[in-house]
Write an enzyme that holds these catalytic residues in place. Structure first.
Site, short mmCIF file in Angstrom:
data_model
loop_
_atom_site.label_atom_id
_atom_site.label_comp_id
_atom_site.label_asym_id
_atom_site.label_seq_id
_atom_site.Cartn_x
_atom_site.Cartn_y
_atom_site.Cartn_z
N GLU A 11 -10.82 6.54 4.06
CA GLU A 11 -9.87 5.90 4.98
C GLU A 11 -10.11 6.34 6.42
O GLU A 11 -11.25 6.49 6.86
CB GLU A 11 -8.44 6.15 4.51
CG GLU A 11 -8.22 5.58 3.10
CD GLU A 11 -6.77 5.51 2.69
OE1 GLU A 11 -5.95 5.01 3.45
OE2 GLU A 11 -6.48 5.95 1.56
N ASP B 206 0.86 -1.18 0.00
CA ASP B 206 0.00 0.00 0.00
C ASP B 206 0.90 1.24 0.00
O ASP B 206 2.12 1.15 0.16
CB ASP B 206 -0.97 -0.03 1.20
CG ASP B 206 -2.20 0.82 0.92
OD1 ASP B 206 -2.13 1.72 0.05
OD2 ASP B 206 -3.25 0.60 1.55
C1 BGC Z 1 -5.10 3.19 0.26
C2 BGC Z 1 -5.25 2.27 -0.92
C3 BGC Z 1 -5.02 3.04 -2.19
C4 BGC Z 1 -3.69 3.73 -2.14
C5 BGC Z 1 -3.36 4.50 -3.40
C6 BGC Z 1 -3.86 4.06 0.22
O1 BGC Z 1 -3.89 5.06 1.17
O2 BGC Z 1 -5.10 2.42 1.45
O3 BGC Z 1 -6.51 1.66 -0.92
O4 BGC Z 1 -5.14 2.19 -3.29
O5 BGC Z 1 -3.70 4.63 -1.05
O6 BGC Z 1 -4.10 5.65 -3.53
#
Ligand code: BGC
Length: 637
Positions: free
Chosen positions: A519, A313
């Site tokens: 998030e 991630d």
């Molecule tokens: C998230 C992911 C995402 C990534 C790229 C992260 O903060 O947890 O789900 O794909 O960012 O944007």
């Protein structure tokens, strides 16, 4: 004599010619990895055998577009570039602007010694959400309510087309999280609390990547043609099971339960050829997933035979330690050794390069681990045909936000609406609403706000507010489009009781809910709807007949108001096409959606999922009233 000399020269010339031709043959041999007639494995072997450590480490990196340039891609042999949430080349970028940017990075990649093309990744988690004018589909929770995998597959195909329309190859979707606690700020990215439903919804993968041919062994990544994209099942594993739904936290559960609840989505994704899997920020029983050798190398790669590549991630390595980035050398060693192949290191890529180089040179990490990572990445690049067609052309730009996709989104919205209450009793339903009445009231913070309808991961990482930043139809506009031309529609966001009582409204439509979030910003311990939602419900529904539509990423506190409300609809985060909401409210289509989650009474019941011993929901998992489409266009009072 002269003739003799001439003969000698001729012999030398022929010799030289032969030499040149022979080295030409050698040259063909030399670029075996460019030969499309070779097996992919052979091409990969050939290419890897030519690569320096520096070139290999470059392939393992994915950096953020705002820190990248063609020169940088060239200098560090970067394997991939990405957009983080809301990261765009220019404000309101057109498809052509995106293509130009991606192709520019590609030029850098192709100008390296071995000319290995890069690919570009983005979060297209409910349509191509970051892109202005794209079609925004309902978030996954709404798709779970449709119970319609075939529809979800079509959404995958439409999303792939819109993403390719902008020259992008790779999407960080689907999220196959099984959200077990709605207090989690990413609950809307999860199709359901039920692992089986999440599995069904992985049909989005063949939509995004193409249908896996019957003879393809399980675990082999697959993508067809230039209208499809690389998919990514995320976040491996247990992201939706953290304590109290706290984002990126710890999932405390035994192995059996992990396998039963959180793993099935990956079983299905892998059998559908998912190309990549993203690791979760969260931990399993206290061990960070980004450092989890047993689950990444042991289970995913060795037991499940996943042959695609595993991606970290965003700054996932940093978060192995607490505080983040406390000991990045250790984190790099832990993450690479655990089996992660590509690393989202948006900004501090030189640190990654230096540290990983040192770790390999000092044999803390064997070259075989690096080769495994690079082989997997290159395999995907050969398989998707990007060596042969590295540049995006403009032939697909016409697909961005087209009417067919908006129609598809409307269908999804209609099917995702869950009718939770409809009048006092079955023989006195309020819905479908009559279209022809003198005057109706539309109220609520979410009635005239397409940004709110879309939720997080729309234009910006955290989503947006208002109607000017993306293209779509608000629920208010949809109501106006649907009622009889003689029906007056009055909109007032938060009317007082006096206003509601004294205007002769036949009924009211109240649209309230949560403001957008993404998030950890969406974690909520109280799960209340945003102000002035409760007041609007009380003022309007206390005075006249009303239907309330909740726009939210999850079940929210609604029990105190249910008695006041005549009809109640869970609208989730429907996206850009508000027309779908009006279509079912007014009976042009029937309600068919079913709850993909348990609707709790009070937050102190949480976590509470279907099958739990203490199950005592306000509305159970799978609940949803249905209505029949009606041709009734007017109102008899
Ligand atoms: C998230 C992911 C995402 C990534 C790229 C992260 O903060 O947890 O789900 O794909 O960012 O944007």
């Amino acid at each position: 004599m002269y003739l003799e000399e001439m003969a000698k020269i001729s012999i030398i010339m022929v010799g030289l010619w032969l030499l040149v031709s022979w080295s030409g043959l050698l040259d063909t041999e030399y670029t075996k990895y460019k030969d499309t007639k070779q097996y992919i494995d052979t091409r990969v072997d050939d290419l890897v055998s030519r690569m320096t450590l520096e070139e290999k480490i470059g392939q393992m990196l994915q950096i953020e577009r705002k820190y990248a340039s063609a020169d940088l891609v060239k200098k560090y042999f970067l394997g991939s570039i990405m957009s983080e949430g809301g990261s765009i080349p220019v404000p309101q970028a057109s498809a052509e602007d995106w293509i130009d940017m991606v192709n520019e990075f590609q030029k850098g990649a192709l100008s390296t010694r071995l000319g290995i093309p890069m690919f570009y990744g983005i979060d297209a988690v409910h349509g191509h959400g970051t892109v202005y004018k794209a079609t925004i589909f309902p978030h996954n929770i709404g798709l779970g309510a449709t119970r319609d995998p075939e529809l979800v597959k079509r959404i995958g195909a439409a999303t792939a087309l819109e993403v390719r329309a902008t020259g992008i190859h790779y999407v960080y979707a689907p999220c196959v999280a099984v959200c077990r606690d709605p207090r989690w700020g990413r609950c809307y990215e999860s199709y359901s609390e039920d692992p089986k439903l999440v599995q069904d919804m992985t049909e989005i993968i063949p939509g995004l990547q193409g249908d896996v041919p019957d003879n393809l062994p399980k675990g082999v990544p697959f993508i067809t043609g230039k209208e499809k994209v690389i998919g990514c099942a995320k976040h491996y594993v247990g992201d939706g099971g953290t304590i109290d739904g706290i984002d990126e936290h710890n999932t405390v559960i035994d192995r059996d339960e992990l396998m039963k609840i959180h793993m099935p989505g990956y079983f299905s994704s892998i059998s559908k050829g998912v190309v990549t899997i993203m690791v979760s920020y969260s931990s399993w029983n206290g061990v960070k997933m980004h450092a989890h050798h047993d689950l990444i190398t042991g289970f995913l790669k060795n037991t499940l035979h996943f042959k695609g590549f595993v991606i970290s991630d965003f700054e996932g390595l940093d978060r192995i330690t607490s505080p983040p980035h406390a000991n990045i050398t250790y984190s790099i060693e832990a993450g690479v050794s655990a089996g992660i192949d590509m690393f989202m290191v948006p900004k501090l890529y030189t640190e990654f390069i230096d540290d990983l180089t040192m770790l390999v040179k000092k044999e803390y990490i064997p070259m075989s681990r690096i080769d495994d990572a690079v082989r997997r990445i290159l395999w995907v690049k050969f398989m998707m045909g990007i060596f042969e067609n590295p540049f995006a052309d403009y032939s697909l730009v016409r697909y961005l936000g087209i009417q067919e996709h908006r129609q598809l989104a409307m269908e999804a919205v209609r099917k995702s609406m869950v009718l939770l209450k409809n009048g006092e009793s079955i023989d006195k339903p309020l819905l479908p609403l009559p279209k022809k009445v003198p005057k109706i009231l539309v109220a609520g913070s979410h009635a005239d706000n397409v940004g709110y309808q879309c939720g997080g991961w729309t234009i910006e990482w955290q989503g947006v507010s208002g109607n000017n930043v993306l293209k779509g139809t608000t629920i208010l506009d949809a109501v106006k489009n649907t009622v009889d031309p003689e029906t007056t529609v009055i909109f007032k966001e938060n009317p007082d009781i006096e206003f509601v009582k004294s205007n002769g409204f036949s009924y009211a439509i109240v649209v309230v809910g949560e403001h957008p979030y993404a998030e950890m910003h969406g974690d909520s311990m109280n799960l209340t709807i945003a102000d002035s939602g409760p007041e609007t419900i009380t003022n309007v529904c206390g005075a006249i007949e009303c239907v309330v539509i909740i726009i939210s990423g999850r079940p929210v506190v609604i029990e105190p108001y249910v008695g006041l409300i005549d009809a109640l609809v869970a609208g989730w985060l429907p996206g850009s096409e508000g027309q779908g909401v009006a279509d079912v409210l007014f009976g042009d289509y029937g309600f068919t959606g079913k709850l993909p989650r348990t609707w709790f009474k009070t937050v102190d019941q949480l976590p509470m999922n279907v099958g739990d011993p203490h199950y005592d929901p306000l509305f159970p998992f799978g609940f949803g009233l249905s209505t029949k489409p009606t041709t009734k266009g007017f109102y008899f009072s």
